[in-house]
Design an enzyme around this catalytic site. Structure first.
Site, PDB file in Angstrom:
ATOM      1  CE1 TYR A 186     -32.249  38.812  40.284  1.00  0.00           C
ATOM      2  CE2 TYR A 186     -32.493  40.614  41.865  1.00  0.00           C
ATOM      3  CZ  TYR A 186     -32.789  39.320  41.456  1.00  0.00           C
ATOM      4  OH  TYR A 186     -33.613  38.540  42.212  1.00  0.00           O
ATOM      5  CG  ASN A 210     -36.505  36.635  34.394  1.00  0.00           C
ATOM      6  OD1 ASN A 210     -37.119  36.059  35.293  1.00  0.00           O
ATOM      7  ND2 ASN A 210     -35.327  37.204  34.603  1.00  0.00           N
ATOM      8  NE  ARG A 269     -33.024  48.784  46.838  1.00  0.00           N
ATOM      9  CZ  ARG A 269     -33.440  47.779  47.609  1.00  0.00           C
ATOM     10  NH1 ARG A 269     -34.614  47.209  47.391  1.00  0.00           N
ATOM     11  NH2 ARG A 269     -32.687  47.330  48.583  1.00  0.00           N
ATOM     12  CG  ASN A 286     -40.471  43.327  41.905  1.00  0.00           C
ATOM     13  OD1 ASN A 286     -40.933  44.437  42.114  1.00  0.00           O
ATOM     14  ND2 ASN A 286     -40.915  42.247  42.518  1.00  0.00           N
ATOM     15  NE  ARG A 313     -31.195  34.928  44.530  1.00  0.00           N
ATOM     16  CZ  ARG A 313     -31.980  35.894  44.033  1.00  0.00           C
ATOM     17  NH1 ARG A 313     -32.276  35.912  42.747  1.00  0.00           N
ATOM     18  NH2 ARG A 313     -32.435  36.835  44.829  1.00  0.00           N
TER      19      ARG A 313
HETATM   20  O1  CA2 Z   1     -32.683  35.660  38.477  1.00  0.00           O
HETATM   21  C1  CA2 Z   1     -33.734  36.019  37.951  1.00  0.00           C
HETATM   22  O2  CA2 Z   1     -33.797  36.518  36.828  1.00  0.00           O
HETATM   23  C2  CA2 Z   1     -35.051  35.907  38.742  1.00  0.00           C
HETATM   24  O3  CA2 Z   1     -36.074  35.493  37.843  1.00  0.00           O
HETATM   25  C3  CA2 Z   1     -35.340  37.306  39.264  1.00  0.00           C
HETATM   26  C4  CA2 Z   1     -36.576  37.366  40.188  1.00  0.00           C
HETATM   27  C5  CA2 Z   1     -36.480  36.312  41.268  1.00  0.00           C
HETATM   28  O4  CA2 Z   1     -37.672  36.304  42.029  1.00  0.00           O
HETATM   29  C6  CA2 Z   1     -36.234  34.926  40.704  1.00  0.00           C
HETATM   30  O5  CA2 Z   1     -36.100  34.026  41.781  1.00  0.00           O
HETATM   31  C7  CA2 Z   1     -34.963  34.900  39.870  1.00  0.00           C
HETATM   32  C8  CA2 Z   1     -36.681  38.731  40.845  1.00  0.00           C
HETATM   33  C9  CA2 Z   1     -36.632  39.892  39.916  1.00  0.00           C
HETATM   34  C10 CA2 Z   1     -36.432  41.125  40.716  1.00  0.00           C
HETATM   35  O6  CA2 Z   1     -35.582  41.970  40.008  1.00  0.00           O
HETATM   36  C11 CA2 Z   1     -35.010  43.009  40.666  1.00  0.00           C
HETATM   37  C12 CA2 Z   1     -34.065  43.708  39.984  1.00  0.00           C
HETATM   38  C13 CA2 Z   1     -33.412  44.750  40.576  1.00  0.00           C
HETATM   39  C14 CA2 Z   1     -33.743  45.123  41.863  1.00  0.00           C
HETATM   40  C15 CA2 Z   1     -34.719  44.431  42.547  1.00  0.00           C
HETATM   41  C16 CA2 Z   1     -35.367  43.370  41.952  1.00  0.00           C
END
Ligand code: CA2
Length: 146
Positions: free
Chosen positions: A22, A73, A17, A10, A106
């Site tokens: 992010y 990541n 989004r 993702n 979180r």
């Molecule tokens: O904070 C981070 O970089 C995470 O690795 C991001 C992951 C999350 O599951 C981790 O707990 C923390 C999720 C990535 C999803 O990225 C998106 C970006 C934009 C819109 C939707 C999802």
């Protein structure tokens, strides 16, 4: 010196989004920003993103003997994947775990990181510039080891 920058599931949606979590930087801009940083400091960088756990394991294995450091990541696989932990352990390449947000602030299910045990450091909650800090940290580690 050659680094591999890996992003998990993702993260290709960055900037599209959830900008409140992010940020607004798109995934393509993120990769460009890291590439530029690496170019400036004379470090070669390869990039890989996948939404599939096995593909991420394959890419880490391919790095064996070919790269000097990994910035990863792992996205949500951070909190679920022993396979990624084992892959990083298996290749023995200095690896820094990066999170754009701070998962510890979180939901409770984000507090666990399996991969952390195989990483030299974790950078979290620093936004996209955390990736640049991870690159700098790996370079400092490599120079220290020389
Ligand atoms: O904070 C981070 O970089 C995470 O690795 C991001 C992951 C999350 O599951 C981790 O707990 C923390 C999720 C990535 C999803 O990225 C998106 C970006 C934009 C819109 C939707 C999802």
């Amino acid at each position: 010196m050659k680094l591999l920058i890996i992003n998990g599931p993702n993260l290709n949606m960055l900037g599209v989004r959830e900008p409140e979590i992010y940020g607004k930087t798109t995934f393509s801009d993120l990769e460009k920003m890291i590439a530029l940083h690496c170019e400036k400091i004379g470090v070669e960088a390869d990039f890989y993103q996948s939404n599939h756990e096995g593909a991420l394991v394959d890419r880490i294995q391919q790095a064996y003997g070919n790269v000097d450091g990994i910035v990863i990541n792992p996205g949500a696989y951070t909190h679920t994947s022993i396979a990624l932990l084992d892959a990083v352990k298996a290749v023995g390449i200095p690896t820094v775990e990066v999170h754009i947000s701070d998962p510890d602030l979180r939901e409770p299910f984000r507090k666990v990181s399996y991969i952390r045990a195989a990483c030299v450091a974790t950078i979290k909650g620093r936004g996209v510039k955390g990736y640049l800090e991870a690159v700098d940290l790996l370079i400092a580690e490599a120079r220290h080891a020389d």
